[in-house]
Enzyme design. Structure first.
Site, PDB file in Angstrom:
ATOM      1  CD  GLN A 128      39.745  43.518  39.871  1.00  0.00           C
ATOM      2  OE1 GLN A 128      40.337  42.464  40.069  1.00  0.00           O
ATOM      3  NE2 GLN A 128      40.370  44.635  39.573  1.00  0.00           N
ATOM      4  CG  HIS A 132      39.330  42.958  44.095  1.00  0.00           C
ATOM      5  ND1 HIS A 132      38.640  44.125  43.891  1.00  0.00           N
ATOM      6  CD2 HIS A 132      40.562  43.162  43.555  1.00  0.00           C
ATOM      7  CE1 HIS A 132      39.418  45.002  43.262  1.00  0.00           C
ATOM      8  NE2 HIS A 132      40.597  44.442  43.054  1.00  0.00           N
ATOM      9  CG  HIS A 169      44.867  43.869  45.210  1.00  0.00           C
ATOM     10  ND1 HIS A 169      45.141  45.216  45.348  1.00  0.00           N
ATOM     11  CD2 HIS A 169      43.954  43.777  44.204  1.00  0.00           C
ATOM     12  CE1 HIS A 169      44.406  45.897  44.477  1.00  0.00           C
ATOM     13  NE2 HIS A 169      43.687  45.040  43.760  1.00  0.00           N
ATOM     14  CD  GLU A 170      43.576  40.064  42.425  1.00  0.00           C
ATOM     15  OE1 GLU A 170      42.381  40.265  42.169  1.00  0.00           O
ATOM     16  OE2 GLU A 170      44.477  40.850  42.085  1.00  0.00           O
ATOM     17  CB  CYS A 182      43.003  48.460  41.809  1.00  0.00           C
ATOM     18  SG  CYS A 182      41.555  47.412  41.669  1.00  0.00           S
ATOM     19  CG  LEU A 183      43.855  45.492  36.186  1.00  0.00           C
ATOM     20  CD1 LEU A 183      43.567  44.068  35.748  1.00  0.00           C
ATOM     21  CD2 LEU A 183      44.574  46.255  35.080  1.00  0.00           C
ATOM     22  N   GLY A 189      46.759  40.577  38.362  1.00  0.00           N
ATOM     23  CA  GLY A 189      45.734  39.852  39.096  1.00  0.00           C
ATOM     24  C   GLY A 189      44.369  40.379  38.704  1.00  0.00           C
TER      25      GLY A 189
HETATM   26 ZN   LIG Z   1      42.245  45.329  42.290  1.00  0.00          ZN
END
Ligand SMILES: [Zn+2]
Length: 164
Positions: A51, A136, A132-133, A90-91, A46
């Site tokens: 991000q 963000h 989660h997204e 998380c990226l 995701g």
């Molecule tokens: Zn994340």
């Protein structure tokens, strides 16, 4: 298509709420394609606008469950049930995971590529990733709600090492 640079913690863009998309343009759809490519390139499941330094309420999801790619535009969680604790990664926060409480079942409203409002239900890991997204997009990172944080090498089951 293009690969974007992924913003890393503690860049303040990650804790800034993103703005609604007013108009869905061909440029926005191209951005979503680039985000998807960036997510795949980074081995993620995701990726949300902030991000990649884009403060718009957009995200892409593909948790590799056979259901494929989902583009979220102005997504809202209408309802959620059955909270469970599970792993978030998380990226934007490399090497860290956290046990985070999220709904196992959600109902979501969002806009599709044509701008129509659609509603759908989602469960399990895909539902976790969508939550989660959307966090963000509200400037919320999993580290602020996790009940336990752990390093990369403490994750016992490698299959759970997914980042979004
Ligand atoms: Zn994340």
């Amino acid at each position: 298509m293009a690969i974007y640079e992924i913003v890393k913690f503690p860049n303040p863009v990650l804790t800034t709420p993103a703005a609604e998309v007013a108009k869905i343009t061909s440029n926005l759809l191209r951005v979503l394609d680039n985000m998807y490519e960036t997510m795949k390139f980074a081995n993620g499941i995701g990726l949300a606008g902030p991000q990649v330094n884009i403060l718009k309420r957009i995200a892409v999801v593909d948790v590799e469950d056979g259901k494929g790619r989902l583009d979220l535009i102005n997504p809202v969680i209408l309802d959620g049930r059955d909270e469970e604790v599970g792993p978030d990664g998380c990226l934007s926060i490399p090497g860290l995971y956290g046990d985070t409480k999220r709904f196992k079942w959600i109902r979501v409203r969002m806009q599709n590529h044509e701008g129509q409002f659609i509603e759908f239900e989602e469960t399990d890991f895909r539902a976790r990733c969508i939550q989660h997204e959307i966090d963000h997009l509200d400037g919320i990172l999993f580290t602020s709600k996790a009940i336990r944080l752990y390093r990369d090498d403490e994750v016992a089951v490698s299959g759970k090492k997914k980042k979004a």
